[in-house]
Design a protein around this motif. Structure first.
Motif, PDB file in Angstrom:
ATOM      1  N   GLU A 163       2.471   2.022  -3.074  1.00 13.46           N
ATOM      2  CA  GLU A 163       1.034   1.751  -4.352  1.00 13.46           C
ATOM      3  C   GLU A 163       0.828   3.255  -3.780  1.00 13.46           C
ATOM      4  O   GLU A 163       0.867   4.421  -5.514  1.00 13.46           O
ATOM      5  CB  GLU A 163       0.263   1.062  -3.973  1.00 13.46           C
ATOM      6  CG  GLU A 163      -1.260   2.005  -5.099  1.00 13.46           C
ATOM      7  CD  GLU A 163      -2.186   1.210  -4.578  1.00 13.46           C
ATOM      8  OE1 GLU A 163      -3.732   1.804  -5.032  1.00 13.46           O
ATOM      9  OE2 GLU A 163      -2.848   0.227  -4.078  1.00 13.46           O
ATOM     10  N   GLN A 164       1.002   4.110  -2.449  1.00 10.38           N
ATOM     11  CA  GLN A 164       0.940   5.838  -2.775  1.00 10.38           C
ATOM     12  C   GLN A 164       1.745   6.111  -3.354  1.00 10.38           C
ATOM     13  O   GLN A 164       2.259   7.380  -3.864  1.00 10.38           O
ATOM     14  CB  GLN A 164      -0.133   5.831  -0.731  1.00 10.38           C
ATOM     15  CG  GLN A 164      -0.396   7.239  -0.443  1.00 10.38           C
ATOM     16  CD  GLN A 164      -1.415   7.343  -1.643  1.00 10.38           C
ATOM     17  OE1 GLN A 164      -1.950   6.472  -1.209  1.00 10.38           O
ATOM     18  NE2 GLN A 164      -1.525   8.923  -2.396  1.00 10.38           N
ATOM     19  N   TRP A 165       2.846   5.826  -2.600  1.00  9.10           N
ATOM     20  CA  TRP A 165       4.459   6.491  -3.340  1.00  9.10           C
ATOM     21  C   TRP A 165       4.395   6.491  -4.859  1.00  9.10           C
ATOM     22  O   TRP A 165       4.732   7.842  -5.231  1.00  9.10           O
ATOM     23  CB  TRP A 165       5.146   5.771  -2.795  1.00  9.10           C
ATOM     24  CG  TRP A 165       6.867   6.756  -2.853  1.00  9.10           C
ATOM     25  CD1 TRP A 165       7.537   7.818  -2.082  1.00  9.10           C
ATOM     26  CD2 TRP A 165       7.568   6.197  -4.489  1.00  9.10           C
ATOM     27  NE1 TRP A 165       8.615   8.152  -2.481  1.00  9.10           N
ATOM     28  CE2 TRP A 165       8.951   6.935  -3.575  1.00  9.10           C
ATOM     29  CE3 TRP A 165       7.842   5.599  -5.371  1.00  9.10           C
ATOM     30  CZ2 TRP A 165       9.777   6.974  -4.861  1.00  9.10           C
ATOM     31  CZ3 TRP A 165       8.556   5.579  -6.419  1.00  9.10           C
ATOM     32  CH2 TRP A 165       9.648   6.444  -5.856  1.00  9.10           C
ATOM     33  N   LYS A 183       1.975   6.445  -7.182  1.00  8.09           N
ATOM     34  CA  LYS A 183       1.198   7.741  -7.553  1.00  8.09           C
ATOM     35  C   LYS A 183       0.902   8.707  -7.139  1.00  8.09           C
ATOM     36  O   LYS A 183       0.745   9.850  -7.817  1.00  8.09           O
ATOM     37  CB  LYS A 183      -0.603   7.407  -6.395  1.00  8.09           C
ATOM     38  CG  LYS A 183      -1.616   5.792  -6.878  1.00  8.09           C
ATOM     39  CD  LYS A 183      -2.077   6.041  -6.254  1.00  8.09           C
ATOM     40  CE  LYS A 183      -3.509   4.580  -6.526  1.00  8.09           C
ATOM     41  NZ  LYS A 183      -4.544   4.248  -6.078  1.00  8.09           N
ATOM     42  N   ASP A 184       1.636   9.367  -5.875  1.00  4.77           N
ATOM     43  CA  ASP A 184       1.635  10.711  -5.376  1.00  4.77           C
ATOM     44  C   ASP A 184       3.529  10.864  -6.226  1.00  4.77           C
ATOM     45  O   ASP A 184       2.621  12.692  -6.937  1.00  4.77           O
ATOM     46  CB  ASP A 184       2.231  10.788  -4.077  1.00  4.77           C
ATOM     47  CG  ASP A 184       1.702  10.298  -3.052  1.00  4.77           C
ATOM     48  OD1 ASP A 184       0.194  10.608  -3.525  1.00  4.77           O
ATOM     49  OD2 ASP A 184       1.552   9.931  -1.600  1.00  4.77           O
ATOM     50  N   LYS A 235       0.899  -0.964  -0.194  1.00  5.52           N
ATOM     51  CA  LYS A 235       0.049  -0.043  -0.288  1.00  5.52           C
ATOM     52  C   LYS A 235       1.069   1.435   0.395  1.00  5.52           C
ATOM     53  O   LYS A 235       0.941   2.456  -1.271  1.00  5.52           O
ATOM     54  CB  LYS A 235      -0.648  -0.257   1.096  1.00  5.52           C
ATOM     55  CG  LYS A 235      -2.331  -0.990   1.134  1.00  5.52           C
ATOM     56  CD  LYS A 235      -3.030  -1.395   2.143  1.00  5.52           C
ATOM     57  CE  LYS A 235      -3.963  -1.804   2.939  1.00  5.52           C
ATOM     58  NZ  LYS A 235      -4.594  -1.823   3.700  1.00  5.52           N
ATOM     59  N   GLU A 236       2.138   1.145   0.913  1.00  9.50           N
ATOM     60  CA  GLU A 236       2.853   2.175   0.954  1.00  9.50           C
ATOM     61  C   GLU A 236       3.714   2.539  -0.215  1.00  9.50           C
ATOM     62  O   GLU A 236       4.018   4.206  -1.091  1.00  9.50           O
ATOM     63  CB  GLU A 236       4.019   1.695   1.988  1.00  9.50           C
ATOM     64  CG  GLU A 236       3.303   2.217   3.668  1.00  9.50           C
ATOM     65  CD  GLU A 236       4.306   1.605   4.610  1.00  9.50           C
ATOM     66  OE1 GLU A 236       5.581   1.505   4.546  1.00  9.50           O
ATOM     67  OE2 GLU A 236       4.193   1.729   5.745  1.00  9.50           O
ATOM     68  N   TYR A 296      -1.233  -2.500  -9.775  1.00  8.68           N
ATOM     69  CA  TYR A 296      -0.236  -2.424  -8.537  1.00  8.68           C
ATOM     70  C   TYR A 296      -0.541  -4.048  -7.776  1.00  8.68           C
ATOM     71  O   TYR A 296      -0.702  -3.798  -6.153  1.00  8.68           O
ATOM     72  CB  TYR A 296      -0.980  -1.041  -7.844  1.00  8.68           C
ATOM     73  CG  TYR A 296      -0.675   0.152  -8.315  1.00  8.68           C
ATOM     74  CD1 TYR A 296       0.552   0.339  -7.697  1.00  8.68           C
ATOM     75  CD2 TYR A 296      -1.704   0.823  -8.476  1.00  8.68           C
ATOM     76  CE1 TYR A 296       0.385   1.860  -8.584  1.00  8.68           C
ATOM     77  CE2 TYR A 296      -1.992   1.923  -8.780  1.00  8.68           C
ATOM     78  CZ  TYR A 296       0.037   2.694  -9.291  1.00  8.68           C
ATOM     79  OH  TYR A 296      -0.440   3.900  -9.657  1.00  8.68           O
TER      80      TYR A 296
END
Length: 611
Positions: free
Chosen positions: A445-447, A449-450, A442-443, A521
């Motif tokens: 994926e978020q990284w 995306k950001d 999850k981390e 992802y």
């Protein structure tokens, strides 16, 4: 009743106590003339004499005069904690007063406090390393023997923890059994050495930038037959010379050379390399004793625990040297029945694993299971013990990629049967990997995306600017033909080509980042697909920014070709955004390329190390 008498006694000496603390020798002398017994009286609740109080307060001139008055044997008096006057001076690093007291009574060097610690131990424990060197030169070796008490082993381990390896080497040469003697915390110097990665090249050399590593490797030479004490004295002489005023051109040149060395970090690199050489020499002396130990001596010397700590901390030098000294250490297991190879995989120590894979027993070691029936591939599926190594990797996505690479590489190297073995919870290695890494997924994926969102915005802005610039060329168009006025100028061709390249590469970059944003992802995507898209996206974005600045500079030269006084500074400023992007994002790009397309995790060449 006794307590009341003591309180009255302290009140009686209150005037003397304040005079000593304030450094008022005249008042101290007057009080001692009235009360001669006060010279050796305990004047506060800590049972301290005036000398102790003066030493604790840093009143050197008062303390020196009190030392002159005191009989030699009275200097051995101890306070409530068993401290002598020298203990106070040692803990505060007061060389002048320590030397003054010891010159009158050298027996103080061997008097321990109520905790059983020598002044030498107090000095190094409180970080007074120069004081420790001085006291070590005076302390009899008999006071440091492990058969007597813990002072010798305690001092040895403190020397390792503080990086004072010149003393540790000297102590090891004078009494080799100390290298495997337990201190009061049941830690041996060998175990302490195996817990200090920064003392060896494998612990900090990889963190140096390339040019510092080059200086370390090729420009710094440590003499093989050096005397560590002489080196220390030479450093002291250099520092003393630097403190003198400049009297000549040669002195000025020495100062300039020293200043350049400080800028380049040469002195720091020299000290680092000296520490590495001393640590390796100390390790060799310790390992030389391992071969002749029996079972009980190995147990008491924490030999197996030391190699376990070396593997966990990734200290390749310690692990390889110990395996050279005793190949039977291959069969070392920790409290959870994990062997060295399992621990190496669990803690993500690539170099250690490469060394162990090179052993003839690597297949046998890979077949073992721990107390919870975790196999070698389960170790690669766990994430908790690998966080320390992962913290060196920038970005959660690259961390996830590295974890997947460890899992796949471990699966490739070892026997197929380990792939489907289940643990006590009924989980296969892959199922355990998914469970342990769900938060990291999850981390990551978020990284991604950001990062992709931010870069998409930048890319879209560049597309807008360079697209508009292509149709609003500098100088305008000919009203009759519609062609650009400066069509046949070389600078115009540079402008239009760089503008087009910027448009195409920024468009490619935006498409790549959009591909990342719309990805599913999954775990396997983090191995190559997503990093490859990020590499292409960042590379093309960097190129588009650079070509946009080239187009801007070319257009400016066309329009203001006769105004060089303003053109040159503006063009110079155009390099600023490119430089900033390189400084902030290029290291990440390099890390991604090396992580995705670089060499594998395990290095089979390391097998020759212990053969």
């Amino acid at each position: 009743m006794a307590e009341e008498n003591e309180n009255e006694s302290y009140k009686k000496y209150g005037e003397l106590y304040l005079a000593v603390r304030r450094g008022n020798w005249n008042a101290v002398q007057e009080f001692l003339e009235r009360e001669p017994d006060a010279l050796t009286a305990k004047i506060n609740w800590k049972y301290q004499t005036p000398l102790y109080v003066a030493a604790a307060a840093g009143q050197v001139h008062v303390a020196k005069k009190l030392v002159e008055k005191l009989p030699e044997e009275k200097l051995e008096m101890q306070d409530y904690y068993g401290y002598t006057a020298i203990t106070e001076t040692v803990m505060r690093g007061n060389h002048e007063l320590t030397e003054c007291i010891l010159n009158k009574n050298k027996k103080l060097i061997s008097i321990t406090n109520h905790m059983g610690n020598l002044p030498l131990i107090q000095a190094i424990y409180y970080g007074q390393l120069e004081m420790a060197r001085y006291l070590y030169s005076l302390t009899p070796l008999d006071d440091l023997l492990p058969a007597k008490d813990y002072n010798g082993p305690n001092f040895f381990t403190y020397c390792i923890y503080t990086g004072t390896l010149d003393i540790a080497l000297d102590l090891m040469k004078r009494h080799p059994p100390l290298g495997l003697a337990r201190d009061k915390y049941a830690i041996t110097p060998l175990l302490a050495l195996a817990s200090m990665p920064d003392l060896f090249p494998s612990g900090n050399l990889d963190r140096l930038v390339f040019w510092k590593r080059w200086i370390y490797e090729y420009c710094i030479h440590i003499p093989p037959n050096r005397d560590s004490k002489e080196i220390h004295l030479n450093v002291q002489r250099v520092e003393t010379q630097k403190a003198k005023p400049f009297l000549s051109v040669s002195a000025l040149l020495r100062h300039l050379v020293s200043h350049v060395q400080n800028i380049l970090g040469i002195k720091h690199l020299y000290q680092m390399k000296l520490t590495h050489v001393q640590a390796q020499e100390l390790l060799s002396l310790m390992c030389a004793r391992i071969t002749c130990l029996d079972y009980y001596e190995r147990r008491d010397g924490c030999v197996e625990y030391a190699i376990i700590k070396a593997v966990e901390n990734g200290i390749f030098e310690v692990a390889s040297e110990m395996l050279k000294a005793d190949p039977d250490l291959e069969w070392t297991f920790d409290g959870k029945k994990r062997n060295l190879l399992m621990l190496g995989v669990l803690h993500r120590q690539a170099k250690i694993c490469s060394l162990l894979i090179g052993l003839d027993l690597n297949k046998a070691l890979a077949c073992y299971e721990d107390r919870e029936t975790h196999g070698i591939l389960h170790m690669a599926g766990m994430s908790g013990e690998s966080r320390t190594m992962l913290n060196r990797i920038p970005g959660a996505a690259l961390q996830m990629q590295r974890e997947l690479q460890w899992f796949e590489e471990t699966k490739r190297v070892f026997q197929p049967k380990v792939r489907e073995v289940t643990n006590t919870d009924g989980l296969t290695p892959r199922e355990l990997f998914t469970k342990e890494h769900k938060d990291m997924l999850k981390e990551g994926e978020q990284w991604l995306k950001d990062t992709s969102t931010s870069c998409t915005v930048v890319g879209a802005l560049i597309i807008t600017v360079v697209f508009a610039a292509a149709f609003t060329v500098p100088g305008g168009n000919d009203q009759n033909t519609g062609l650009p006025m400066f069509l046949h100028k070389r600078l115009f061709m540079l402008f239009i080509v760089s503008d087009a390249l910027s448009l195409f590469t920024s468009s490619t970059s935006v498409l790549m980042f959009l591909g990342i944003l719309t990805s599913r992802y999954s775990e396997d995507d983090f191995l190559k697909s997503l990093p490859t898209k990020m590499i292409i996206g960042l590379s093309t974005l960097f190129f588009s920014i650079a070509t946009m600045m080239v187009a801007f500079s070319a257009g400016l030269l066309i329009m203001l070709r006769d105004q060089s006084w303003i053109v040159v500074p503006i063009i110079s400023l155009a390099s600023v955004p490119v430089s900033l992007f390189v400084w902030m994002q290029f290291p990440l790009l390099v890390d991604m390329v090396m992580s995705t397309y670089g060499p594998g995790i395990f290095d089979s060449k390391l097998k020759i190390v212990i053969n």
